[in-house]
Design a protein around this motif. Sequence first.
Motif, PDB file in Angstrom:
ATOM      1  N   VAL A 159     -16.375 -22.196 -62.946  1.00  0.00           N
ATOM      2  CA  VAL A 159     -16.689 -21.281 -64.851  1.00  0.00           C
ATOM      3  C   VAL A 159     -14.415 -20.996 -64.428  1.00  0.00           C
ATOM      4  CG1 VAL A 159     -17.478 -20.070 -64.751  1.00  0.00           C
ATOM      5  CG2 VAL A 159     -16.756 -20.585 -66.543  1.00  0.00           C
ATOM      6  N   ASP A 160     -14.782 -19.783 -63.383  1.00  0.00           N
ATOM      7  CA  ASP A 160     -13.522 -18.680 -62.680  1.00  0.00           C
ATOM      8  C   ASP A 160     -12.847 -18.807 -61.299  1.00  0.00           C
ATOM      9  OD1 ASP A 160     -15.154 -17.992 -61.324  1.00  0.00           O
ATOM     10  OD2 ASP A 160     -16.756 -15.878 -61.271  1.00  0.00           O
ATOM     11  N   LEU A 161     -12.340 -20.099 -61.195  1.00  0.00           N
ATOM     12  CA  LEU A 161     -11.503 -20.187 -60.472  1.00  0.00           C
ATOM     13  C   LEU A 161     -10.691 -21.819 -60.751  1.00  0.00           C
ATOM     14  CD1 LEU A 161     -10.272 -20.039 -57.510  1.00  0.00           C
ATOM     15  CD2 LEU A 161     -11.465 -22.125 -56.252  1.00  0.00           C
ATOM     16  N   HIS A 162      -9.308 -21.061 -61.039  1.00  0.00           N
ATOM     17  CA  HIS A 162      -8.128 -22.523 -62.006  1.00  0.00           C
ATOM     18  C   HIS A 162      -7.080 -22.594 -60.562  1.00  0.00           C
ATOM     19  CE1 HIS A 162     -10.970 -21.416 -65.532  1.00  0.00           C
ATOM     20  NE2 HIS A 162     -10.810 -20.046 -64.890  1.00  0.00           N
ATOM     21  N   VAL A 163      -6.508 -23.921 -60.656  1.00  0.00           N
ATOM     22  CA  VAL A 163      -5.176 -23.859 -60.221  1.00  0.00           C
ATOM     23  C   VAL A 163      -4.701 -24.554 -60.599  1.00  0.00           C
ATOM     24  CG1 VAL A 163      -4.582 -25.545 -57.829  1.00  0.00           C
ATOM     25  CG2 VAL A 163      -6.993 -24.195 -57.799  1.00  0.00           C
ATOM     26  N   TRP A 164      -3.711 -24.046 -60.455  1.00  0.00           N
ATOM     27  CA  TRP A 164      -2.105 -25.016 -61.404  1.00  0.00           C
ATOM     28  C   TRP A 164      -1.400 -25.922 -59.988  1.00  0.00           C
ATOM     29  CZ3 TRP A 164      -0.173 -26.574 -65.577  1.00  0.00           C
ATOM     30  CH2 TRP A 164       1.303 -27.150 -65.453  1.00  0.00           C
ATOM     31  N   PRO A 165      -1.317 -26.527 -59.992  1.00  0.00           N
ATOM     32  CA  PRO A 165      -1.350 -28.077 -58.818  1.00  0.00           C
ATOM     33  C   PRO A 165       0.471 -27.843 -57.913  1.00  0.00           C
ATOM     34  CG  PRO A 165      -1.547 -29.617 -60.275  1.00  0.00           C
ATOM     35  CD  PRO A 165      -1.552 -28.317 -61.248  1.00  0.00           C
ATOM     36  N   ASP A 166       1.502 -27.602 -58.979  1.00  0.00           N
ATOM     37  CA  ASP A 166       2.902 -28.234 -58.265  1.00  0.00           C
ATOM     38  C   ASP A 166       2.927 -27.040 -57.719  1.00  0.00           C
ATOM     39  OD1 ASP A 166       2.786 -30.673 -60.472  1.00  0.00           O
ATOM     40  OD2 ASP A 166       3.531 -28.437 -62.562  1.00  0.00           O
ATOM     41  N   PHE A 167       2.271 -27.970 -55.935  1.00  0.00           N
ATOM     42  CA  PHE A 167       3.025 -26.732 -55.036  1.00  0.00           C
ATOM     43  C   PHE A 167       3.867 -27.764 -53.964  1.00  0.00           C
ATOM     44  CE2 PHE A 167      -1.031 -25.075 -55.631  1.00  0.00           C
ATOM     45  CZ  PHE A 167      -1.649 -24.569 -54.062  1.00  0.00           C
ATOM     46  N   HIS A 168       4.764 -28.684 -55.157  1.00  0.00           N
ATOM     47  CA  HIS A 168       5.841 -29.449 -54.920  1.00  0.00           C
ATOM     48  C   HIS A 168       6.628 -29.206 -55.656  1.00  0.00           C
ATOM     49  CE1 HIS A 168       8.103 -31.316 -51.511  1.00  0.00           C
ATOM     50  NE2 HIS A 168       8.141 -32.433 -51.632  1.00  0.00           N
ATOM     51  N   GLY A 169       6.439 -28.540 -57.123  1.00  0.00           N
ATOM     52  CA  GLY A 169       7.244 -29.080 -58.302  1.00  0.00           C
ATOM     53  C   GLY A 169       6.960 -30.086 -58.491  1.00  0.00           C
ATOM     54  N   ASN A 170       6.928 -29.868 -60.396  1.00  0.00           N
ATOM     55  CA  ASN A 170       6.927 -30.825 -61.139  1.00  0.00           C
ATOM     56  C   ASN A 170       7.498 -32.253 -61.889  1.00  0.00           C
ATOM     57  OD1 ASN A 170       6.268 -32.032 -64.089  1.00  0.00           O
ATOM     58  ND2 ASN A 170       4.533 -30.638 -63.443  1.00  0.00           N
ATOM     59  N   ARG A 171       6.739 -33.576 -61.103  1.00  0.00           N
ATOM     60  CA  ARG A 171       7.278 -34.313 -61.754  1.00  0.00           C
ATOM     61  C   ARG A 171       6.960 -35.348 -63.134  1.00  0.00           C
ATOM     62  NH1 ARG A 171       5.527 -39.877 -58.596  1.00  0.00           N
ATOM     63  NH2 ARG A 171       5.776 -38.791 -56.539  1.00  0.00           N
ATOM     64  N   SER A 172       6.420 -34.332 -63.547  1.00  0.00           N
ATOM     65  CA  SER A 172       5.486 -34.988 -65.102  1.00  0.00           C
ATOM     66  C   SER A 172       4.229 -34.582 -65.865  1.00  0.00           C
ATOM     67  CB  SER A 172       5.575 -36.886 -65.154  1.00  0.00           C
ATOM     68  OG  SER A 172       6.427 -37.454 -64.301  1.00  0.00           O
ATOM     69  N   PRO A 173       4.816 -34.289 -66.605  1.00  0.00           N
ATOM     70  CA  PRO A 173       5.665 -34.294 -67.421  1.00  0.00           C
ATOM     71  C   PRO A 173       6.315 -33.485 -68.048  1.00  0.00           C
ATOM     72  CG  PRO A 173       3.930 -33.629 -69.338  1.00  0.00           C
ATOM     73  CD  PRO A 173       3.534 -33.142 -67.582  1.00  0.00           C
TER      74      PRO A 173
END
Length: 551
Positions: free
Chosen positions: A384-398
């Motif tokens: 509930v209070d832990l959030h991740v953005w997963p683009d550790f190797h850049g974003n392919r899509s979209p």
Amino acid sequence: MPGGGQEPGSYYVGVDVGTGSVRAALVDQRGVLLAFADQPINQWEPQFNHHEQSSEDIWAACGVVTKKVVQGIDVNRIRGLGFDATCSLVVLDKQFRPLPVNHEGDSHRNIIMWLDHRAVSQVHRINETKHGVLQCVGGVMSVEMQAPKLLWLKENLRETCWDKAGHFFDLPDFLSWKATGVTARSLCSLVCKWTYSAEKGWDDSFWKLIGLEDFVADNYSKIGNQVLPPGASLGNGLTPEAARDLGLPAGIAVAASLIDAHAGGLGVIGADVRGHGLACEGQPVTSRLAVICGTSSCHMGISKDPIFVPGVWGPYFSAMVPGFWLNEGGQSVTGKLIDHVVRGHAAFPELQAKATARCQSVYAYLNSHLDLIKKARPVGFLTVDLHVWPDFHGNRSPLADLTLKGMVTGLKLSQDLDDLAILYLATVQAIAFGTRLIIEALEAAGHSLSTLFLCGGLSKNPLFVQMHADITGMPVVLSQEVESVLVGAAILGACASGDFASVQEAMSRMSKVGKVVFPRLEDKRYYDKKYQVFLRLVEHQKEYAAIMKGD
């Protein structure tokens, strides 16, 4: 009845070359795996973002696994052989000998791997041209495609590699050439990674504009001027030399290949879903999204008419299923990201020891540990209070932005096993939110999707599967055979043998539903809120970058 007078007891061999291993399976005409083998393959990272392999190593590993899967069977019942592989770039000289793709001059390392990001400057320049071919890669070319890598070789290894090169193969096409001596390329590889058009062929103006006019001058002989659809039979089948290498009968049919993710899509998307209570039962196959999730994840949607989706590759005609247009979304690192997060945590040694003591994988242990600490709440609510953005190797899509980085918000001073388990859960959820973002982009452009079909290594993780169902709100279909990519490769071999009238017929007969996981709709409001946070994270990252670039 099968179209080509298929004999009872026919076998097909599928070979899958992944990022870290070569795998093979012996598959029967019903799509059942009768034998499986795998063999690790070497990787080199001579410097950051340079990832290399050896075509000789990979071919030798193919021989190890094919010989294992046919032990003790009547090899005369083997009717066809199909290959799939990562879309890595293989470089050979005019005599088909390996050439170095590195500054060290080591010709053994003659493959630039799919995840290699050395060609950042080159892809930036290619994208600045805004050439028309870019419309079929979502408007922006990825650094993981072949054109920027080829340009990097020309600009950086002119004497040791570029000037001596006679053949640039996508790895799946290298394997089919090695097996048959036929240099014809698969439509799948050339359309998806090389800017080839199924309708118009190569675009001379593109190669001239980016500084690779060399290919135009020699009529594209180095990158492929004979192109065949996946599953087409190549030449006279398996050569005697390749037959000795692989332990298979000379002359058996060998198919034009597929990229590994596309083989996974082929292995799952055509399954007969009757009797499982799924919305897609009465709908066309275009309502299905195949998600092939391993080191990275690929999202394969097909349509009868071309659909252009910003930030999503395609539309590619007949690149996976003949007669259908393919759109391909993707996440550059998924399995690799989960490993990175878990193994880099201070509590990993404790996790490893406890998992070993229980004879479990670390992920099976983490899943059971999460069940232990969730108390009365659903397990997903632990973040509930832990959030991740997963683009550790850049974003392919979209978003098609290789400059994006990973983000984690909500960390504490404690670093115990509970913290590791919850961070692992938040990472898995972030990957599922990334899938939701891709689905929304596909649907906004005109796709109509109702069901996910998952395969690949991560689909064996029940937490990963449930989170994809809960976060997308869609049921997830898992195949009866967990090795769907190998079934896809075997389907190619079956088509090349003539035992089936079409790829579609082979798909429907050889892929079967194993399990269906439905979303917990009562948790929808929670995941909708987490998704709002997920989208806010990337906006914040862009704001931070703008602040740091400002005066």
